[in-house]
Scaffold this motif. Sequence first.
Motif, short mmCIF file in Angstrom:
data_model
loop_
_atom_site.label_atom_id
_atom_site.label_comp_id
_atom_site.label_asym_id
_atom_site.label_seq_id
_atom_site.Cartn_x
_atom_site.Cartn_y
_atom_site.Cartn_z
N MET A 58 0.82 -1.20 0.00
CA MET A 58 0.00 0.00 0.00
C MET A 58 0.86 1.26 0.00
N THR A 59 1.89 1.28 0.82
CA THR A 59 2.73 2.48 0.88
C THR A 59 3.53 2.68 -0.40
N ILE A 62 0.15 2.61 -3.61
CA ILE A 62 -0.92 3.62 -3.49
C ILE A 62 -0.72 4.45 -2.22
N SER A 64 -1.19 7.48 -1.60
CA SER A 64 -2.26 8.43 -1.26
C SER A 64 -3.33 7.76 -0.40
N MET A 65 -3.60 6.48 -0.65
CA MET A 65 -4.58 5.76 0.16
C MET A 65 -4.05 5.59 1.58
N TRP A 66 -2.77 5.23 1.69
CA TRP A 66 -2.18 5.08 3.02
C TRP A 66 -2.21 6.41 3.75
N ALA A 68 -4.35 8.83 3.42
CA ALA A 68 -5.73 9.10 3.84
C ALA A 68 -6.10 8.28 5.08
N ILE A 69 -5.73 7.01 5.08
CA ILE A 69 -6.02 6.14 6.23
C ILE A 69 -5.27 6.63 7.46
#
Length: 82
Positions: A58-59, A62, A64-66, A68-69
């Motif tokens: 994830m890091t 993506i 940006s997702m990490w 946001a989380i």
Amino acid sequence: MRVLILYAKAGNGHFKAAEAIKEKLNEHYKDVEVVFEDGLEYSSRIANQIVVKGYANMTKLIPSMWGAIYSKADTKEKTTLN
């Protein structure tokens, strides 16, 4: 006094936090022995792989997702999944 600190080998932040706890313990107690253990090592092998590899992927793939989380988890606001 012996203290066991469990952390997760998902990134380096958990271990850095564990080291900071050890440092404070050493400041406040004379005879303290601190042992670090990866808590995920005591879970199932599949759960360990999901957390560690999932975090790494994830890091890397993506971020940006990490981000946001991570930002959402850093707030006191409760989150619900729909």
